[in-house]
Design a protein around this motif. Sequence first.
Motif, PDB file in Angstrom:
ATOM      1  N   LYS A  26     -31.342 -21.625 -51.138  1.00  0.00           N
ATOM      2  CA  LYS A  26     -30.917 -22.958 -50.698  1.00  0.00           C
ATOM      3  C   LYS A  26     -29.967 -23.613 -51.700  1.00  0.00           C
TER       4      LYS A  26
ATOM      5  N   GLY B 191     -41.925 -15.989 -53.322  1.00  0.00           N
ATOM      6  CA  GLY B 191     -41.098 -16.438 -52.207  1.00  0.00           C
ATOM      7  C   GLY B 191     -40.535 -17.833 -52.394  1.00  0.00           C
ATOM      8  N   TYR B 192     -41.295 -18.725 -53.054  1.00  0.00           N
ATOM      9  CA  TYR B 192     -40.796 -20.077 -53.288  1.00  0.00           C
ATOM     10  C   TYR B 192     -39.520 -20.062 -54.130  1.00  0.00           C
TER      11      TYR B 192
ATOM     12  N   ALA C  37     -37.472 -24.317 -46.102  1.00  0.00           N
ATOM     13  CA  ALA C  37     -37.869 -23.403 -45.021  1.00  0.00           C
ATOM     14  C   ALA C  37     -37.924 -24.166 -43.693  1.00  0.00           C
TER      15      ALA C  37
ATOM     16  N   PHE D 269     -41.433 -18.711 -43.744  1.00  0.00           N
ATOM     17  CA  PHE D 269     -42.400 -18.156 -44.682  1.00  0.00           C
ATOM     18  C   PHE D 269     -43.516 -17.437 -43.914  1.00  0.00           C
TER      19      PHE D 269
ATOM     20  N   ILE E 131     -35.121 -19.851 -43.033  1.00  0.00           N
ATOM     21  CA  ILE E 131     -36.176 -19.063 -43.677  1.00  0.00           C
ATOM     22  C   ILE E 131     -37.510 -19.432 -43.047  1.00  0.00           C
TER      23      ILE E 131
ATOM     24  N   TYR F  14     -43.300 -21.823 -40.835  1.00  0.00           N
ATOM     25  CA  TYR F  14     -44.361 -21.230 -41.636  1.00  0.00           C
ATOM     26  C   TYR F  14     -45.309 -20.511 -40.688  1.00  0.00           C
TER      27      TYR F  14
ATOM     28  N   GLY G  43     -43.285 -25.237 -49.147  1.00  0.00           N
ATOM     29  CA  GLY G  43     -42.255 -24.368 -48.586  1.00  0.00           C
ATOM     30  C   GLY G  43     -41.256 -25.131 -47.740  1.00  0.00           C
TER      31      GLY G  43
ATOM     32  N   ARG H  41     -27.302 -21.094 -48.106  1.00  0.00           N
ATOM     33  CA  ARG H  41     -28.177 -22.248 -47.875  1.00  0.00           C
ATOM     34  C   ARG H  41     -28.463 -22.521 -46.395  1.00  0.00           C
TER      35      ARG H  41
ATOM     36  N   LEU I 100     -39.895 -14.373 -45.000  1.00  0.00           N
ATOM     37  CA  LEU I 100     -40.093 -14.294 -46.447  1.00  0.00           C
ATOM     38  C   LEU I 100     -41.563 -14.456 -46.813  1.00  0.00           C
TER      39      LEU I 100
ATOM     40  N   CYS J 240     -36.593 -18.738 -52.107  1.00  0.00           N
ATOM     41  CA  CYS J 240     -36.118 -19.791 -51.201  1.00  0.00           C
ATOM     42  C   CYS J 240     -35.290 -20.821 -51.962  1.00  0.00           C
ATOM     43  N   ARG J 241     -35.790 -21.248 -53.117  1.00  0.00           N
ATOM     44  CA  ARG J 241     -35.063 -22.254 -53.902  1.00  0.00           C
ATOM     45  C   ARG J 241     -33.670 -21.767 -54.246  1.00  0.00           C
TER      46      ARG J 241
END
Length: 393
Positions: free
Chosen positions: A71, A63-64, A101, A83, A81, A104, A96, A77, A54, A67-68
């Motif tokens: 999840k 992307g944040y 996530a 990032f 993920i 990263y 993240g 969920r 992502l 993701c939120r």
Amino acid sequence: MAPREKILIVDDLPENIDVMVEVLQSTYDLMVATDGPTALERARGVTPPDLILLDVMMPGMDGYEVCRRLKADPGTRDIPIIFVTALDDPEKEAKGLELGAVDYTTKPISPPVVAARVRAHLQLIQARQVLLQQNDILEQRVNRRTAQVVQAQADRVQGLHNFANAMAHQIRNPIMTLGGMSRLLLKKVSPNSPLCDYAQAVRENSLRLEHLVGVISEYVSLTVGERQIVAVGTLVDNAVNVARDIADVLGKRLDCSVMVADGELEVDAELAVVAITEVLRNAIEFCEDEAVTVKIVGGLGVCANSMTASEQFYAPESRYGLRITDAGPGISEEHLTFVTDPFFTTKASGVGLGLTRVKRLMHEEFGGELCVESPPNMGASITLHFVLYSTSD
């Protein structure tokens, strides 16, 4: 051949997607999305991805936020993920990870690094699934074994109950015959005849034996019935009332000081009262004075210092300690170890099953503990450690 894992690549720049596809297409089935809403739609599809790569910096929904939302959705969920972003900021990375996530990586990507991280997290998913399956199998085995143990215990108790009833029936008949014949002899022989003393001895011992058989039968068949949630104070009050009646019959007076904190137990209330009453009965019968003084204190973690080694595995706050202390002669050190053993008694007319019943109830039926102490010149102190009822269980 095992199906290939599915990866969802999310990036607003097609050239970035092309690089990811080049790295991963030989090993995985790929899906792509160039914006947040499309990523959410595909992640929630009929065949969701096994992992999502992502991008963070995307127009509109970044992307944040993607993701939120993933999840927060029970259906997505658990999808890991990773990032992928050009940002090189520890605070952004921490954000993240806080959103859920699992990893990263920064742009420009290193193909070997991305491939290795994707493989590592997919292997973690597989390992977790295997572990969950093994846990399910283990739980099923434990449940089956527990059911077998419970059934075996029930069968054992029923067998003992049947044995006790059969023994009582077989012994009571000749005892009643002996008792009846001794009564007839007492009526027919002269009061001055030695036969009168013999007949009286036979009668008294037959009655004692009949009482003993009844006590043993009751002990063997002692089994907890339906459990209720009961306040400790209610149990103590009921037991004290019964104990006062016992004291009256013996020509004594029970002076009882009660200081118990609030608490609830999940027990067979009738048998819990029996356990507390037996301890009070013991204090009454051994007291040499007409006035019997007893102090009852109780609360969470109370008397934790008297918990046995096995009990100390649990937090004291999960046990409700109820300590009953009398002002009687106490228990000699030589007898202290044996007072809960069956048929051990120092009373001339006692059977020796009172504290044995309490121990059995506490250990086998209530899952608690019984501790008997007698400090020099301080009477006897008996502590019942009950398992505290908790609404979180």
